[in-house]
Motif scaffolding. Structure first.
Motif, PDB file in Angstrom:
ATOM      1  N   PRO A  98       0.831  -1.207   0.000  1.00 43.58           N
ATOM      2  CA  PRO A  98       0.000   0.000   0.000  1.00 43.58           C
ATOM      3  C   PRO A  98       0.864   1.254   0.000  1.00 43.58           C
ATOM      4  CG  PRO A  98       0.040  -0.952   2.196  1.00 43.58           C
ATOM      5  CD  PRO A  98       0.813  -1.889   1.294  1.00 43.58           C
ATOM      6  N   ALA A  99       0.264   2.330  -0.435  1.00 44.86           N
ATOM      7  CA  ALA A  99       1.000   3.590  -0.565  1.00 44.86           C
ATOM      8  C   ALA A  99       1.456   4.107   0.799  1.00 44.86           C
ATOM      9  CB  ALA A  99       0.129   4.638  -1.242  1.00 44.86           C
ATOM     10  N   CYS A 100       2.624   4.712   0.808  1.00 42.85           N
ATOM     11  CA  CYS A 100       3.159   5.323   2.030  1.00 42.85           C
ATOM     12  C   CYS A 100       2.369   6.589   2.341  1.00 42.85           C
ATOM     13  CB  CYS A 100       4.630   5.680   1.838  1.00 42.85           C
ATOM     14  SG  CYS A 100       5.703   4.232   1.712  1.00 42.85           S
ATOM     15  N   PRO A 101       2.412   7.041   3.593  1.00 41.21           N
ATOM     16  CA  PRO A 101       1.721   8.287   3.951  1.00 41.21           C
ATOM     17  C   PRO A 101       2.293   9.466   3.168  1.00 41.21           C
ATOM     18  CG  PRO A 101       2.661   7.214   5.905  1.00 41.21           C
ATOM     19  CD  PRO A 101       3.106   6.446   4.719  1.00 41.21           C
ATOM     20  N   THR A 102       1.442  10.399   2.831  1.00 42.41           N
ATOM     21  CA  THR A 102       1.897  11.589   2.118  1.00 42.41           C
ATOM     22  C   THR A 102       2.668  12.504   3.059  1.00 42.41           C
ATOM     23  OG1 THR A 102      -0.082  12.877   2.620  1.00 42.41           O
ATOM     24  CG2 THR A 102      -0.150  11.509   0.621  1.00 42.41           C
ATOM     25  N   ALA A 103       3.331  13.480   2.499  1.00 40.85           N
ATOM     26  CA  ALA A 103       4.118  14.428   3.301  1.00 40.85           C
ATOM     27  C   ALA A 103       3.232  15.251   4.221  1.00 40.85           C
ATOM     28  CB  ALA A 103       4.928  15.338   2.390  1.00 40.85           C
ATOM     29  N   ASP A 104       1.941  15.372   3.911  1.00 41.24           N
ATOM     30  CA  ASP A 104       1.009  16.141   4.737  1.00 41.24           C
ATOM     31  C   ASP A 104       0.336  15.306   5.819  1.00 41.24           C
ATOM     32  OD1 ASP A 104       1.502  18.467   3.312  1.00 41.24           O
ATOM     33  OD2 ASP A 104      -0.069  18.041   1.856  1.00 41.24           O
ATOM     34  N   SER A 105       0.527  13.995   5.794  1.00 37.56           N
ATOM     35  CA  SER A 105      -0.098  13.114   6.778  1.00 37.56           C
ATOM     36  C   SER A 105       0.602  13.218   8.124  1.00 37.56           C
ATOM     37  CB  SER A 105      -0.024  11.659   6.322  1.00 37.56           C
ATOM     38  OG  SER A 105      -0.713  11.479   5.123  1.00 37.56           O
ATOM     39  N   PRO A 106      -0.147  13.053   9.211  1.00 38.87           N
ATOM     40  CA  PRO A 106       0.480  13.100  10.541  1.00 38.87           C
ATOM     41  C   PRO A 106       1.554  12.021  10.718  1.00 38.87           C
ATOM     42  CG  PRO A 106      -1.904  13.170  10.729  1.00 38.87           C
ATOM     43  CD  PRO A 106      -1.585  12.903   9.292  1.00 38.87           C
ATOM     44  N   ASP A 107       1.421  10.903  10.015  1.00 38.80           N
ATOM     45  CA  ASP A 107       2.387   9.803  10.138  1.00 38.80           C
ATOM     46  C   ASP A 107       3.375   9.759   8.975  1.00 38.80           C
ATOM     47  OD1 ASP A 107       0.464   9.091   8.300  1.00 38.80           O
ATOM     48  OD2 ASP A 107       0.367   7.000   8.934  1.00 38.80           O
ATOM     49  N   HIS A 108       3.699  10.929   8.412  1.00 36.51           N
ATOM     50  CA  HIS A 108       4.561  10.991   7.222  1.00 36.51           C
ATOM     51  C   HIS A 108       5.949  10.394   7.437  1.00 36.51           C
ATOM     52  CE1 HIS A 108       5.322  14.910   9.222  1.00 36.51           C
ATOM     53  NE2 HIS A 108       6.574  14.622   8.923  1.00 36.51           N
ATOM     54  N   GLU A 109       6.408  10.301   8.684  1.00 33.28           N
ATOM     55  CA  GLU A 109       7.729   9.722   8.960  1.00 33.28           C
ATOM     56  C   GLU A 109       7.752   8.209   8.757  1.00 33.28           C
ATOM     57  OE1 GLU A 109       8.891  10.894  12.880  1.00 33.28           O
ATOM     58  OE2 GLU A 109       8.893  13.016  12.373  1.00 33.28           O
ATOM     59  N   ALA A 110       6.584   7.589   8.570  1.00 33.94           N
ATOM     60  CA  ALA A 110       6.499   6.143   8.368  1.00 33.94           C
ATOM     61  C   ALA A 110       6.752   5.742   6.910  1.00 33.94           C
ATOM     62  CB  ALA A 110       5.130   5.641   8.809  1.00 33.94           C
ATOM     63  N   ALA A 111       6.957   6.698   6.029  1.00 34.30           N
ATOM     64  CA  ALA A 111       7.233   6.392   4.624  1.00 34.30           C
ATOM     65  C   ALA A 111       8.573   5.667   4.492  1.00 34.30           C
ATOM     66  CB  ALA A 111       7.239   7.677   3.802  1.00 34.30           C
ATOM     67  N   ILE A 112       8.733   4.955   3.406  1.00 30.25           N
ATOM     68  CA  ILE A 112       9.939   4.159   3.163  1.00 30.25           C
ATOM     69  C   ILE A 112      11.113   5.047   2.755  1.00 30.25           C
ATOM     70  CG2 ILE A 112      10.918   2.396   1.631  1.00 30.25           C
ATOM     71  CD1 ILE A 112       8.150   1.084   1.635  1.00 30.25           C
ATOM     72  N   VAL A 113      12.287   4.738   3.293  1.00 30.19           N
ATOM     73  CA  VAL A 113      13.514   5.460   2.942  1.00 30.19           C
ATOM     74  C   VAL A 113      13.939   5.049   1.536  1.00 30.19           C
ATOM     75  CG1 VAL A 113      15.963   5.763   3.496  1.00 30.19           C
ATOM     76  CG2 VAL A 113      14.275   5.630   5.336  1.00 30.19           C
ATOM     77  N   VAL A 114      14.131   6.026   0.651  1.00 27.81           N
ATOM     78  CA  VAL A 114      14.591   5.739  -0.707  1.00 27.81           C
ATOM     79  C   VAL A 114      16.052   6.116  -0.900  1.00 27.81           C
ATOM     80  CG1 VAL A 114      12.307   5.834  -1.768  1.00 27.81           C
ATOM     81  CG2 VAL A 114      13.651   7.922  -1.606  1.00 27.81           C
ATOM     82  N   ALA A 115      16.584   6.964  -0.037  1.00 23.69           N
ATOM     83  CA  ALA A 115      18.002   7.315  -0.077  1.00 23.69           C
ATOM     84  C   ALA A 115      18.442   7.623   1.351  1.00 23.69           C
ATOM     85  CB  ALA A 115      18.257   8.520  -0.979  1.00 23.69           C
ATOM     86  N   GLY A 116      19.262   6.754   1.901  1.00 22.20           N
ATOM     87  CA  GLY A 116      19.733   6.958   3.260  1.00 22.20           C
ATOM     88  C   GLY A 116      21.197   7.337   3.279  1.00 22.20           C
ATOM     89  N   HIS A 117      21.515   8.359   4.013  1.00 26.97           N
ATOM     90  CA  HIS A 117      22.899   8.809   4.155  1.00 26.97           C
ATOM     91  C   HIS A 117      23.197   9.036   5.633  1.00 26.97           C
ATOM     92  CE1 HIS A 117      23.755   9.253  -0.107  1.00 26.97           C
ATOM     93  NE2 HIS A 117      22.483   9.574  -0.206  1.00 26.97           N
ATOM     94  N   PRO A 118      23.277   7.945   6.414  1.00 28.18           N
ATOM     95  CA  PRO A 118      23.515   8.096   7.855  1.00 28.18           C
ATOM     96  C   PRO A 118      24.836   8.779   8.178  1.00 28.18           C
ATOM     97  CG  PRO A 118      23.711   5.796   7.191  1.00 28.18           C
ATOM     98  CD  PRO A 118      23.192   6.563   6.008  1.00 28.18           C
TER      99      PRO A 118
END
Length: 63
Positions: free
Chosen positions: A6-26
């Motif tokens: 299912p689609a990740c939460p949009t940037a305007d959703s309260p749970d937007h941090e739950a979206a999948i990481v597409v580019a990680g640079h720790p």
């Protein structure tokens, strides 16, 4: 922007941090989520429309 099912939460959703990481640079302290949110290790965020969300870490009390 998200093509996951299912689609990740949009940037305007309260749970937007739950979206999948597409580019990680720790090593640089940030990650790009599939909804366009830049998430920083200090919990600050930059939304796709340019809005800034200040770091919102929980305070830890040491006794």
């Amino acid at each position: 922007m998200c093509t996951h099912t299912p689609a990740c939460p949009t940037a305007d959703s309260p749970d937007h941090e739950a979206a999948i990481v597409v580019a990680g640079h720790p090593e640089q302290g940030w990650s790009l989520l599939c909804n366009g949110v830049l998430l920083f290790e200090d919990t600050g965020e930059l939304l796709p429309d340019g809005r800034v969300i200040a770091p919102h870490r929980h305070l830890t009390v040491v006794a």
